[in-house]
Design a protein around this motif. Structure first.
Motif, short mmCIF file in Angstrom:
data_model
loop_
_atom_site.label_atom_id
_atom_site.label_comp_id
_atom_site.label_asym_id
_atom_site.label_seq_id
_atom_site.Cartn_x
_atom_site.Cartn_y
_atom_site.Cartn_z
N GLU A 29 31.67 12.06 40.65
CA GLU A 29 31.19 13.58 41.19
C GLU A 29 32.74 14.03 42.08
N LEU A 30 33.17 14.11 42.93
CA LEU A 30 34.60 14.19 43.41
C LEU A 30 35.89 14.72 42.77
N THR A 31 35.81 13.82 41.80
CA THR A 31 36.65 14.33 40.80
C THR A 31 36.30 16.38 40.00
N GLU A 32 34.73 16.23 40.23
CA GLU A 32 33.76 17.28 39.15
C GLU A 32 33.95 18.49 40.95
N MET A 33 34.19 17.90 41.63
CA MET A 33 34.47 18.70 43.31
C MET A 33 35.00 19.28 43.62
N LEU A 34 36.24 18.51 43.61
CA LEU A 34 37.74 18.60 44.02
C LEU A 34 38.53 19.38 43.01
N GLY A 35 38.36 18.26 41.66
CA GLY A 35 39.17 19.87 40.34
C GLY A 35 40.07 18.20 39.81
N PHE A 36 40.50 17.26 40.47
CA PHE A 36 41.22 16.37 40.40
C PHE A 36 40.80 14.98 41.00
N ARG A 37 40.81 13.74 40.56
CA ARG A 37 40.57 12.19 40.35
C ARG A 37 41.76 12.03 41.40
#
Length: 727
Positions: free
Chosen positions: A555-563
């Motif tokens: 979910e952080l990857t989706e939210m921030l645009g990077f892992r």
């Protein structure tokens, strides 16, 4: 719905429907996951309330700019502890060597947990109550416990702001009122106040003129009207700053966050120009490497990291909940964490530059007083003139000359040296005198400022800095109360903020009676440390082990645009929980080993004395810890045994304006599971939507959708009673 739609045709057809949920929904409008709920209690759908919740989420206040948000987080995390707690710990625990364990623990505990709180607040866009209800309803007590701890801390923290306000207004006079002992008349004779003469002018002003303190916590002594008025002003400032939420507090942060840095830089420049400043700084940063092996040093460093960033209070979550969801909260966490660290180092430089100057002043005073004793002994032939080195000039006696003379006398008069009552007057001894908290700010620092040129100006600047540091932290602390309560119970922001401040002022009167300082000590030592440690451990467990670290990282990857870095995966899942558990264990042991007590000021002796808390005070102390921790087991039990609804049975399977419902409140757990998730091996569940939508503070997460047990959608469902044209 169009008359020729596939669904309408099926309604008028006698053939069985065999499509799965996913097949059916593929022909319809996109699913609105936010408003999709499986009604398991038989309650009717409140369309107006649902629309209000959606409108509330869309119209949630937001920061005017990224700078305003960063300044708010800095203002909250950088507080009075950076100025008067960190320098003391640095001096006590090995000087420059203390920075190593502090920095290590900041990286492996502070930064990951700070990032975690920023991320969940920004992702879910609710205060602490809503966030933890959403992530794990059974641990929803985390949010309520945070609110209680914020309330306890806010009660006494604002008293310290009140003290600073008192000193601020007293600074507008020359000479400063704490620079000399007061003269009292004893009949026709004017004498120095005894209590002041036996201590010091700054100590007397703090304990007698400011606090008018009683001899023990059991002696109330009534209200101190001066401090009561200052506390009222302090709560008025907090109320005005908070009245409009972040619209008002955000603007206050521009000044309250930046002004302390201006003052610290000014003090550093001025301090470095003072005689003896370099001695203080060198003493501060001379590393004592053996201290790094002491477990106590690591425990105190971990505790300081924990409180310096404001973890567990809910203020970090509250501030981040007003961000856009694509904000780079990883950058924010790193930036604020290291700004906090460098602020502590800057404050330490300032403190020890000033204390180095004060130590030189006090050392010179010691040399003069002891030189007069030696001259008296020489004149009365107690000491021989042969003991005095020929180059020593009593009219211009240096510390080096005195130390040489002192060693000669001590060697020759070894048997009777103690009777002479001479002091060594070593600069190192003055620098080693540890002071922290109010002792540093209101006694040691104020005494040093009396020797500054233009001392009232520097005093005004210093206490205005303390007021702003405290105000920034208080805004964050109060946001940890107001944001989750307003989000959860939909109360009016202005009314609740004003009511909260008035209530806190009334309860806070306990801290402005003559024994109030002892209650401040009690709350500071016991109301937050243990409950907050438990809160942060449960936060970590809720995200990493219950919600799932992999899911959270996705979910952080989706939210921030990077892992995010894999470093966070391992710290959240393993390192941080273990370190926090060790810290909690060490804190419990420390509470058990150290007898609960406080340092009382005894008027007759003009000195501090350690006293144990009486039985009734111990009861209050234990009640504080229990009350702050009580929501954790209470909410867990209520939701575990379904005594209150936790929203965990929410299911996303409705149309945009329609609503599918089935009353399954009487089903057993296993039946309910079979009803929601197909158990037929031959059937393949439909896939989970790629984007996980927010269901609200009372929801768990969108559950996996699957076909019904018999492969037929709608065999037991009732279509919500809405006109067909609305579907």
């Amino acid at each position: 719905m169009p008359k020729n739609s596939k669904v309408t045709q099926r309604e008028h057809s006698s053939e069985h429907v065999t499509e799965s949920v996913a097949d059916l929904l593929a022909h319809e409008e996109p699913v609105d996951y936010k408003r999709s709920v499986l009604n398991v209690t038989g309650e009717t759908w409140d369309k107006q309330k649902d629309g209000e919740e959606e409108l509330d989420a869309e119209n949630r206040p937001a920061w005017n700019s990224k700078l305003q948000y960063i300044l708010a987080q800095i203002g909250y995390s950088v507080g009075l502890g950076n100025v008067w707690r960190f320098p003391y710990l640095c001096q006590k625990n090995g000087g420059g060597a203390y920075l190593v364990p502090y920095l290590v623990l900041l990286i492996i505990i502070g930064l990951p947990l700070f990032f975690l709180e920023l991320a969940v607040g920004q992702r879910i866009r609710r205060g602490s109550i809503g966030v933890w209800n959403y992530i794990c309803p059974r641990l929803g007590g985390i949010g309520y416990a945070s609110c209680l701890v914020c309330f306890f801390v806010g009660l006494y923290y604002n008293v310290i702001i009140g003290w600073s306000i008192f000193y601020f207004f007293k600074s507008f006079q020359y000479p400063l009122p704490w620079s000399e002992c007061p003269i009292v008349k004893n009949g026709s004779v004017a004498v120095v106040e005894t209590e002041c003469e036996r201590s010091s002018a700054t100590t007397y002003f703090w304990y007698r003129e400011t606090l008018d303190i009683s001899n023990s916590i059991s002696e109330s002594g009534g209200l101190n009207w001066k401090m009561t008025l200052c506390l009222l002003v302090a709560w008025s400032l907090v109320g005005l700053a908070m009245i409009k939420g972040i619209q008002s507090s955000g603007k206050v942060m521009y000044f309250s966050s930046l002004f302390p840095y201006v003052v610290l830089v000014c003090f550093l420049v001025r301090g470095l120009l003072l005689r003896g400043a370099v001695d203080g700084i060198m003493h501060m940063f001379t590393p004592k490497l053996d201290k790094m092996l002491d477990p106590q040093v690591w425990r105190e460093a971990a505790t300081q990291v924990f409180f310096a960033l404001g973890l567990g209070f809910g203020g970090v979550i509250a501030f981040s909940s007003y961000n856009k969801q694509d904000n780079n909260c990883h950058f924010d966490a790193t930036l604020v964490s290291f700004i906090n660290f460098f602020t502590s180092v800057l404050a330490t430089l300032v403190v020890f530059a000033v204390l180095g100057f004060k130590a030189n002043i006090m050392n010179e005073k010691c040399v003069v007083e002891n030189a007069e004793k030696i001259l008296g002994y020489l004149n009365t032939n107690v000491l021989s003139h042969d003991l005095i080195p020929p180059h020593v000039n009593f009219s211009h006696l240096t510390a080096k000359d005195y130390n040489e003379m002192y060693r000669v006398i001590m060697t020759v008069k070894e048997g009777h040296f103690k009777e002479l009552g001479l002091d060594a007057c070593l600069l190192e001894d003055e620098l080693n005198k540890s002071v922290q908290g109010t002792g540093l700010a209101f006694i040691a620092f104020t005494e040093a400022m009396t020797h500054f040129p233009a001392s009232p100006f520097w005093s005004v600047m210093f206490f205005l800095m303390l007021i702003n540091l405290g105000l920034g932290s208080m805004i964050g602390t109060m946001s940890g109360i107001t944001t989750p309560i307003i989000d959860t119970f939909k109360v009016r922001k202005e009314v609740f903020t004003v009511g909260c401040c008035i209530f806190a002022f009334v309860v806070g009167l306990i801290f402005v009676q003559r024994s109030g300082n002892y209650f401040v000590t009690m709350f500071d030592d016991y109301s937050a440390t243990l409950p907050l440690t438990v809160v942060v451990i449960l936060e970590n467990i809720a995200v990493a082990w219950i919600y799932g670290t992999k899911k959270f990282m996705q979910e952080l990857t989706e939210m921030l645009g990077f892992r995010p870095y894999q470093f966070y995966y391992y710290t959240w899942k393993y390192v941080s929980p273990i370190c926090m558990a060790v810290l909690m264990t060490a804190s419990i042991i420390q509470l058990g080993v150290s007898p609960p007590g406080y340092s009382a000021w005894i008027r007759e002796e003009a000195a501090e004395k350690f006293l144990f808390y009486p039985t009734w005070a111990m009861a209050i102390l234990i009640s504080l810890i229990i009350l702050a921790s009580l929501p954790l087991p209470l909410v867990f039990i209520l939701r575990q045994f379904h005594l209150v609804s936790d929203g965990s049975n929410a299911l996303s399977v409705t149309y945009k304006k329609g609503r599918m419902m089935k009353d399954i409140s009487n089903l057993e757990d296993n039946d309910e599971t079979r009803f929601i998730l197909s158990k037929v091996p031959s059937e393949t569940p439909s896939p989970m939507p790629t984007h996980r939508s927010y269901l609200g503070p009372g929801s768990n997460s969108p559950m996996e959708m699957s076909t019904a047990p018999n492969g037929r959608y709608g065999s037991g469902y009732l279509l919500a009673s809405t006109p067909e044209s609305e579907l």
